[in-house]
Design a protein around this motif. Sequence first.
Motif, PDB file in Angstrom:
ATOM      1  N   VAL A 295       0.998  -1.232  -0.046  1.00  0.00           N
ATOM      2  CA  VAL A 295      -0.170  -0.059   0.184  1.00  0.00           C
ATOM      3  C   VAL A 295       0.953   1.361  -0.020  1.00  0.00           C
ATOM      4  CG1 VAL A 295      -1.600   1.434   1.462  1.00  0.00           C
ATOM      5  CG2 VAL A 295      -1.902  -1.258   1.256  1.00  0.00           C
ATOM      6  N   VAL A 296       0.639   2.238  -0.923  1.00  0.00           N
ATOM      7  CA  VAL A 296       1.416   3.414  -1.209  1.00  0.00           C
ATOM      8  C   VAL A 296       0.353   4.553  -0.793  1.00  0.00           C
ATOM      9  CG1 VAL A 296       2.732   4.877  -2.488  1.00  0.00           C
ATOM     10  CG2 VAL A 296       2.967   2.430  -2.610  1.00  0.00           C
ATOM     11  N   TRP A 297       0.563   5.293   0.385  1.00  0.00           N
ATOM     12  CA  TRP A 297      -0.305   6.349   0.852  1.00  0.00           C
ATOM     13  C   TRP A 297       0.282   7.392   0.143  1.00  0.00           C
ATOM     14  CZ3 TRP A 297      -4.839   5.699   1.932  1.00  0.00           C
ATOM     15  CH2 TRP A 297      -5.865   6.374   2.453  1.00  0.00           C
ATOM     16  N   SER A 298      -0.665   8.705   0.228  1.00  0.00           N
ATOM     17  CA  SER A 298      -0.245   9.851  -0.479  1.00  0.00           C
ATOM     18  C   SER A 298       1.026  10.861  -0.100  1.00  0.00           C
ATOM     19  CB  SER A 298      -1.675  10.948  -0.587  1.00  0.00           C
ATOM     20  OG  SER A 298      -2.009  11.261   0.795  1.00  0.00           O
ATOM     21  N   SER A 461       3.030  -4.533   2.977  1.00  0.00           N
ATOM     22  CA  SER A 461       3.901  -3.687   3.335  1.00  0.00           C
ATOM     23  C   SER A 461       3.129  -2.241   3.308  1.00  0.00           C
ATOM     24  CB  SER A 461       5.029  -3.447   2.873  1.00  0.00           C
ATOM     25  OG  SER A 461       5.281  -3.542   1.616  1.00  0.00           O
ATOM     26  N   LEU A 462       3.612  -1.276   3.867  1.00  0.00           N
ATOM     27  CA  LEU A 462       2.965   0.064   3.853  1.00  0.00           C
ATOM     28  C   LEU A 462       3.974   1.010   3.687  1.00  0.00           C
ATOM     29  CD1 LEU A 462       0.390   2.318   4.260  1.00  0.00           C
ATOM     30  CD2 LEU A 462       1.130   2.099   6.692  1.00  0.00           C
ATOM     31  N   TRP A 463       3.843   2.164   2.800  1.00  0.00           N
ATOM     32  CA  TRP A 463       4.312   3.345   2.619  1.00  0.00           C
ATOM     33  C   TRP A 463       3.725   4.579   2.852  1.00  0.00           C
ATOM     34  CZ3 TRP A 463       9.937   3.965   2.090  1.00  0.00           C
ATOM     35  CH2 TRP A 463      10.439   2.662   1.627  1.00  0.00           C
ATOM     36  N   ALA A 464       3.965   5.105   4.253  1.00  0.00           N
ATOM     37  CA  ALA A 464       3.074   6.259   4.392  1.00  0.00           C
ATOM     38  C   ALA A 464       3.814   6.955   5.790  1.00  0.00           C
ATOM     39  CB  ALA A 464       1.856   5.788   5.335  1.00  0.00           C
ATOM     40  N   GLY A 468      -1.080   8.190  12.346  1.00  0.00           N
ATOM     41  CA  GLY A 468      -2.235   7.643  12.288  1.00  0.00           C
ATOM     42  C   GLY A 468      -2.552   6.553  11.290  1.00  0.00           C
ATOM     43  N   VAL A 469      -2.125   6.772  10.221  1.00  0.00           N
ATOM     44  CA  VAL A 469      -2.300   5.767   9.004  1.00  0.00           C
ATOM     45  C   VAL A 469      -1.377   4.486   9.221  1.00  0.00           C
ATOM     46  CG1 VAL A 469      -1.820   5.429   6.368  1.00  0.00           C
ATOM     47  CG2 VAL A 469      -2.955   7.478   7.250  1.00  0.00           C
ATOM     48  N   ILE A 470      -0.356   4.637   9.825  1.00  0.00           N
ATOM     49  CA  ILE A 470       0.623   3.600   9.865  1.00  0.00           C
ATOM     50  C   ILE A 470       0.078   2.741  11.263  1.00  0.00           C
ATOM     51  CG2 ILE A 470       2.804   2.924  11.131  1.00  0.00           C
ATOM     52  CD1 ILE A 470       3.973   5.610   9.662  1.00  0.00           C
ATOM     53  N   GLN A 471      -0.313   3.433  12.178  1.00  0.00           N
ATOM     54  CA  GLN A 471      -0.876   2.674  13.553  1.00  0.00           C
ATOM     55  C   GLN A 471      -2.285   1.875  13.155  1.00  0.00           C
ATOM     56  OE1 GLN A 471       1.121   2.509  16.214  1.00  0.00           O
ATOM     57  NE2 GLN A 471      -0.509   0.978  16.539  1.00  0.00           N
ATOM     58  N   ARG A 472      -2.973   2.534  12.237  1.00  0.00           N
ATOM     59  CA  ARG A 472      -4.307   1.816  12.008  1.00  0.00           C
ATOM     60  C   ARG A 472      -3.828   0.614  10.979  1.00  0.00           C
ATOM     61  NH1 ARG A 472      -9.419   4.404   8.879  1.00  0.00           N
ATOM     62  NH2 ARG A 472     -10.885   2.259   8.868  1.00  0.00           N
ATOM     63  N   TYR A 473      -2.914   0.701  10.290  1.00  0.00           N
ATOM     64  CA  TYR A 473      -2.492  -0.208   9.291  1.00  0.00           C
ATOM     65  C   TYR A 473      -2.085  -1.530  10.273  1.00  0.00           C
ATOM     66  CZ  TYR A 473       0.128  -2.745   5.873  1.00  0.00           C
ATOM     67  OH  TYR A 473       0.689  -3.774   4.849  1.00  0.00           O
ATOM     68  N   VAL A 474      -1.171  -1.437  11.183  1.00  0.00           N
ATOM     69  CA  VAL A 474      -0.467  -2.133  11.952  1.00  0.00           C
ATOM     70  C   VAL A 474      -1.537  -2.818  12.733  1.00  0.00           C
ATOM     71  CG1 VAL A 474       1.252  -2.520  13.695  1.00  0.00           C
ATOM     72  CG2 VAL A 474       1.650  -1.129  11.764  1.00  0.00           C
ATOM     73  N   ASP A 475      -2.578  -2.080  13.519  1.00  0.00           N
ATOM     74  CA  ASP A 475      -3.470  -2.453  14.442  1.00  0.00           C
ATOM     75  C   ASP A 475      -4.405  -3.440  13.519  1.00  0.00           C
ATOM     76  OD1 ASP A 475      -2.407  -1.195  16.523  1.00  0.00           O
ATOM     77  OD2 ASP A 475      -3.919   0.410  16.326  1.00  0.00           O
ATOM     78  N   GLU A 476      -4.800  -3.303  12.335  1.00  0.00           N
ATOM     79  CA  GLU A 476      -5.957  -3.728  11.632  1.00  0.00           C
ATOM     80  C   GLU A 476      -5.637  -4.751  10.738  1.00  0.00           C
ATOM     81  OE1 GLU A 476      -8.791  -1.068  10.222  1.00  0.00           O
ATOM     82  OE2 GLU A 476      -8.761   0.241  12.171  1.00  0.00           O
ATOM     83  N   VAL A 477      -4.332  -4.769  10.056  1.00  0.00           N
ATOM     84  CA  VAL A 477      -4.096  -5.982   9.053  1.00  0.00           C
ATOM     85  C   VAL A 477      -3.822  -7.272   9.817  1.00  0.00           C
ATOM     86  CG1 VAL A 477      -2.238  -6.559   7.279  1.00  0.00           C
ATOM     87  CG2 VAL A 477      -3.356  -4.189   7.301  1.00  0.00           C
ATOM     88  N   VAL A 478      -4.361  -8.087   9.675  1.00  0.00           N
ATOM     89  CA  VAL A 478      -4.308  -9.420  10.351  1.00  0.00           C
ATOM     90  C   VAL A 478      -3.770 -10.586   9.494  1.00  0.00           C
ATOM     91  CG1 VAL A 478      -6.025  -8.883  12.007  1.00  0.00           C
ATOM     92  CG2 VAL A 478      -6.769 -10.195   9.904  1.00  0.00           C
ATOM     93  N   ASN A 479      -3.963 -10.283   7.934  1.00  0.00           N
ATOM     94  CA  ASN A 479      -3.266 -11.048   7.029  1.00  0.00           C
ATOM     95  C   ASN A 479      -1.872 -11.223   6.885  1.00  0.00           C
ATOM     96  OD1 ASN A 479      -3.686 -13.396   5.303  1.00  0.00           O
ATOM     97  ND2 ASN A 479      -4.176 -11.915   3.668  1.00  0.00           N
ATOM     98  N   GLY A 480      -1.331 -12.189   6.819  1.00  0.00           N
ATOM     99  CA  GLY A 480       0.041 -12.355   6.731  1.00  0.00           C
ATOM    100  C   GLY A 480       0.876 -12.614   7.761  1.00  0.00           C
ATOM    101  N   GLY A 481       2.253 -13.096   7.542  1.00  0.00           N
ATOM    102  CA  GLY A 481       3.121 -13.538   8.410  1.00  0.00           C
ATOM    103  C   GLY A 481       4.064 -12.582   8.728  1.00  0.00           C
ATOM    104  N   LEU A 482       4.150 -11.508   8.158  1.00  0.00           N
ATOM    105  CA  LEU A 482       5.058 -10.410   8.261  1.00  0.00           C
ATOM    106  C   LEU A 482       4.648  -8.910   7.532  1.00  0.00           C
ATOM    107  CD1 LEU A 482       8.138  -9.376   9.376  1.00  0.00           C
ATOM    108  CD2 LEU A 482       8.857 -10.020   6.979  1.00  0.00           C
ATOM    109  N   LEU A 483       4.580  -7.994   8.482  1.00  0.00           N
ATOM    110  CA  LEU A 483       4.258  -6.489   8.013  1.00  0.00           C
ATOM    111  C   LEU A 483       5.438  -5.764   7.839  1.00  0.00           C
ATOM    112  CD1 LEU A 483       0.912  -5.943   9.879  1.00  0.00           C
ATOM    113  CD2 LEU A 483       1.274  -6.945   7.740  1.00  0.00           C
ATOM    114  N   LYS A 484       5.737  -4.694   6.840  1.00  0.00           N
ATOM    115  CA  LYS A 484       6.779  -4.011   6.689  1.00  0.00           C
ATOM    116  C   LYS A 484       5.991  -2.757   6.408  1.00  0.00           C
ATOM    117  CE  LYS A 484      10.433  -5.248   6.616  1.00  0.00           C
ATOM    118  NZ  LYS A 484      11.413  -6.063   5.716  1.00  0.00           N
ATOM    119  N   VAL A 485       7.023  -1.667   7.241  1.00  0.00           N
ATOM    120  CA  VAL A 485       5.940  -0.447   7.058  1.00  0.00           C
ATOM    121  C   VAL A 485       7.572   0.695   6.882  1.00  0.00           C
ATOM    122  CG1 VAL A 485       5.268   1.845   8.263  1.00  0.00           C
ATOM    123  CG2 VAL A 485       4.417  -0.567   8.785  1.00  0.00           C
TER     124      VAL A 485
END
Length: 537
Positions: A295-298, A461-464, A468-485
């Motif tokens: 996900v690439v944020w603005s 992974s997320l680019w932001a 607030g966007v980062i925290q919501r992504y980390v809190d709410e994405v449950v799919n996957g074995g690894l998240l990268k920000v």
Amino acid sequence: MASAADTVAIPSFGSYISGRDVDSGDTWVYVPRARSTLTDSFRTLTAKRRLDSGELPATAADPDVFAGRVAVADDRTIVAALESAAAAARVWRSAPLETRVDRLLEQVRANIVDHTETIEQMLTVEGHPLQLARWEIAGWLEACDPLSRSFFRGELHKEFSYRGRRQIVRRRADGVVCVNPPANAPMSSAIFAATLSAVAGNAVVVRLPRSVPLGAAWALRVVLGAALDAVGAPAGTVNAVCGEPEPVLQAWLASPLVDDIMYFGSVENGLNFEKRCVAAGKKPILELAGNDIVVVWSDTDLDHASDALLEGFFGSGQLCMIPNLVLVHPDVADDLIARVAKKAQQLRPGYPDDEDVLLSPVLRHDRFRRVLDDALAKGAQLITGGSGMHLDGTPGDSGYFLQPTVLRVDGLERARELEAVEHETFFPLLPIVVPAPESDERLLARFIDFVNSNLYGLRNSLWAADAGVIQRYVDEVVNGGLLKVNDSHIAFSAPLPSHGGTGLTGGAVGEANYPVLRTTHIQGVSVLAPGTAPRYH
């Protein structure tokens, strides 16, 4: 090396059982150098076929063309490897954590450092671009890092004092772990799985793929086997046999000596094998496909984000843990797509041991063309790429390579109608999905729902920049074995997992794959001082 190969000019490895090479039959697999295959595929593959079949004597193997050979195990040898592992497991599981975790991983790390140049050579011989080989080696080292060792110790043994009792919660080794590594990365996958399974106290048997057995055969001896010897592990803690998958897997399923089977492969074959494991009473540990979403944020740094997205073309997309799909905020979509396309056009094919090469040959182009045609027919826009490519970088459908290909897909609602979006592609094709403009609150919610509803779940992974966007992504994405920000999608980082995931990536009980944990089971222990009456409350 096998003593029977003394007159052969190339390295020769038999089956590896109880710490030594053993005679395992008269059939050998010859491993050509990737550079030779790319230079003159007809001559190289013809010679390989004749050597494999015995039509040519072993002395005819040209060292400039062939890097080595590996013996194919017969049925007797496959059973002997399991017996060797079972005997070793009974001893090794009781070795202290200091030996299994700290001393072993310290020694493995030292062996990696001492043999880094040879490891690079082995990987490039099998077609891994040099830059990818260095990335793989970095992953090996992260698994041995002091932070990883500390994490493993803490997970394997926890101790408490409670009401006069010594209370222990610990993980115990399952026993004999069999590993079926993938043909696209057998050396790294075998070392990763075998080393960390041994850290847990298991003994291991690895099936070396007949297509690319050499690197894993060497590494299991020189990197892991030598480390096990150095810390006093029993002979047979790691074993290796080369063979076709079905006979070896069937032997593992049928053997009462086998406890766990770690299977790397396609989703369809892996899920079918999972059922066979359960029916046979074996623990299945699956490493299947990935369809990773970025996900690439603005508000992010688009230059950094586009660099990370370029990782989707590493190895020509033939890696399970790379970016496969992009969701981009519509406000920056045009800019991001232009940057990715420009950088993708600068990637060039070449020999894997060349310094700046990142693309690998893709042996079959038919599915690439089918998936691309499907996407274009359903409204996707071809931004760059889309055809075959020769070794010198010129376009051509008869070339071994594929051009890095970028697609623009407008609209989130029907994006998954495209096979390129719905499923892993395993070639250099990156769809960038651009939704219609709407409020950031609503758009972020839809992005998170899209990630969570992915059929696969390896890495996301997320680019932001917005906290607030980062925290919501980390809190709410449950799919996957690894998240990268805001980081490389593929980079390894101790003590985070390097493999494993949910959904079609890991099967019914998929999760982040720490072999130290997945090949063990929890056991509780309570010790009351001698002479104390039993207590019931």
